[in-house]
Design a protein around this motif. Structure first.
Motif, PDB file in Angstrom:
ATOM      1  N   GLY A 161       0.367  -1.026  -0.343  1.00  0.00           N
ATOM      2  CA  GLY A 161       0.617  -0.017   0.437  1.00  0.00           C
ATOM      3  C   GLY A 161       0.695   1.337   0.135  1.00  0.00           C
ATOM      4  O   GLY A 161       0.008   2.044   0.157  1.00  0.00           O
ATOM      5  N   GLY A 162       1.779   0.979  -0.179  1.00  0.00           N
ATOM      6  CA  GLY A 162       2.992   2.467  -0.485  1.00  0.00           C
ATOM      7  C   GLY A 162       3.697   2.293   0.997  1.00  0.00           C
ATOM      8  O   GLY A 162       4.798   3.190   0.761  1.00  0.00           O
ATOM      9  N   TYR A 186       6.983   1.911  -5.203  1.00  0.00           N
ATOM     10  CA  TYR A 186       6.352   0.835  -6.353  1.00  0.00           C
ATOM     11  C   TYR A 186       5.597   0.344  -5.954  1.00  0.00           C
ATOM     12  O   TYR A 186       4.723  -0.818  -6.630  1.00  0.00           O
ATOM     13  CB  TYR A 186       7.553   0.049  -6.208  1.00  0.00           C
ATOM     14  N   CYS A 187       4.189  -0.461  -4.599  1.00  0.00           N
ATOM     15  CA  CYS A 187       4.015  -0.775  -4.516  1.00  0.00           C
ATOM     16  C   CYS A 187       2.668  -0.253  -5.087  1.00  0.00           C
ATOM     17  O   CYS A 187       0.952  -0.634  -5.419  1.00  0.00           O
ATOM     18  CB  CYS A 187       3.664  -1.076  -3.294  1.00  0.00           C
ATOM     19  N   THR A 188       2.319   1.136  -5.842  1.00  0.00           N
ATOM     20  CA  THR A 188       1.340   2.108  -5.839  1.00  0.00           C
ATOM     21  C   THR A 188       1.412   2.800  -7.274  1.00  0.00           C
ATOM     22  O   THR A 188       0.669   3.739  -8.174  1.00  0.00           O
ATOM     23  CB  THR A 188       1.208   3.607  -4.808  1.00  0.00           C
ATOM     24  N   GLY A 192      -2.049   0.091  -6.921  1.00  0.00           N
ATOM     25  CA  GLY A 192      -2.559  -0.680  -5.931  1.00  0.00           C
ATOM     26  C   GLY A 192      -3.700  -1.673  -5.992  1.00  0.00           C
ATOM     27  O   GLY A 192      -4.021  -1.319  -6.703  1.00  0.00           O
ATOM     28  N   LEU A 193      -4.035  -2.473  -4.790  1.00  0.00           N
ATOM     29  CA  LEU A 193      -4.474  -3.555  -4.783  1.00  0.00           C
ATOM     30  C   LEU A 193      -5.771  -3.395  -4.156  1.00  0.00           C
ATOM     31  O   LEU A 193      -5.823  -2.899  -3.226  1.00  0.00           O
ATOM     32  CB  LEU A 193      -4.024  -4.849  -3.871  1.00  0.00           C
ATOM     33  N   LYS A 194      -7.549  -3.554  -4.543  1.00  0.00           N
ATOM     34  CA  LYS A 194      -8.042  -2.833  -3.552  1.00  0.00           C
ATOM     35  C   LYS A 194      -9.158  -4.686  -3.435  1.00  0.00           C
ATOM     36  O   LYS A 194      -8.805  -5.205  -4.076  1.00  0.00           O
ATOM     37  CB  LYS A 194      -9.009  -2.404  -5.035  1.00  0.00           C
ATOM     38  N   TRP A 195      -9.243  -4.359  -2.082  1.00  0.00           N
ATOM     39  CA  TRP A 195     -10.171  -5.927  -1.471  1.00  0.00           C
ATOM     40  C   TRP A 195     -11.203  -5.519  -0.673  1.00  0.00           C
ATOM     41  O   TRP A 195     -10.308  -3.839   0.325  1.00  0.00           O
ATOM     42  CB  TRP A 195      -8.933  -6.653  -1.007  1.00  0.00           C
TER      43      TRP A 195
END
Length: 249
Positions: A161-162, A186-188, A192-195
């Motif tokens: 998540g950053g 780099y994570c964003t 980013g992933l949404k869950w």
């Protein structure tokens, strides 16, 4: 030096082409050598010749394959490398996978094997390994990370998540000085992933009890009351019964 690891593989499978199988009906155990094929209800076919042990337990089948370390690294690499394309990135990931395997071998020792095949340990894909992945593993063979002469704890993640939290924020017993909080843009880069997860009151109460916590009776709402240095939820307030805040550890 290369050595063997035991890995719990998928259950709910059919076994074909069994060679030299010796069953013990009283113990409901099966030992398999030679060439075989595992066909889980969900997932890819695992065709191999690693020594295989199958046992029936109250919770279901336990299927354990014993294989050389470098073979394990290859199967984990294809599962954990995500959308890595660059050869050097894959080599770095192979070193991280191997280091984790060396550092945490026997992680499931009380269960009778070293690693499971899920994110609790390292994800292990049963599918065939490509020549490219095999060459990457071979080019890094035996390479591990160390810190002050000790094999490093190479925890890694899919999406932070950053911000990567310090390891002891998640596991209070982990104190390695290099596992610190730091930003990771780099994570964003892809948004980013949404869950989301939907839990019932009973499921939340059960999870709290498993952690030694007790929510107020007849609570109706949960409100975030505090966050850790990395921005993750650290304390919540239950309302609807007797309001109380509990740290989440």
């Amino acid at each position: 030096a290369d050595h063997d690891l035991t890995v719990k593989t998928p259950t709910n499978l059919a076994v074909d082409n069994i060679v030299d199988a010796a069953e013990k009906p009283a113990d409901k155990e099966l030992f398999i050598s030679g060439t075989y094929k595992l066909q889980p209800q969900n997932g890819g076919i695992f065709a191999a010749s690693y020594p295989l042990y199958i046992a029936e337990r109250p919770t279901g089948l336990v299927v354990v394959a014993t294989m050389p370390l470098e073979d394990y690294v290859a199967h984990v690499l294809i599962a954990e490398s995500g959308d890595f394309r660059g050869r050097e990135a894959l080599k770095a990931m192979a070193v991280a996978v191997r280091t984790y395997a060396e550092r945490f071998s026997n992680q499931h020792g009380t269960d009778g094997f070293d690693f499971c095949d899920t994110t609790h340990c390292q994800v292990f894909y049963e599918s065939e390994v490509s020549e490219r992945i095999l060459s990457i593993v071979e080019s890094t063979k035996g390479e591990v990370l160390s810190y002050n002469g000790k094999i490093a704890s190479t925890y890694y993640h899919q999406d932070c998540g950053g911000t990567v939290a310090a390891a002891n924020e998640a596991w209070s017993h982990v104190s390695e000085p290099y596992l610190i909080l730091h930003k990771d843009p780099y994570c964003t880069t892809s948004g980013g992933l949404k869950w989301q997860a939907v839990l019932t009151h009973d499921q939340i109460n059960k999870a709290l009890r498993a952690s030694g916590l007790q929510a107020p009776e007849n609570w109706q709402e949960i409100e975030v009351k505090g966050r850790s240095e990395s921005g993750r939820v650290h304390a919540v307030n239950f309302s609807g019964g007797s309001p109380a805040a509990y740290p989440l550890s």
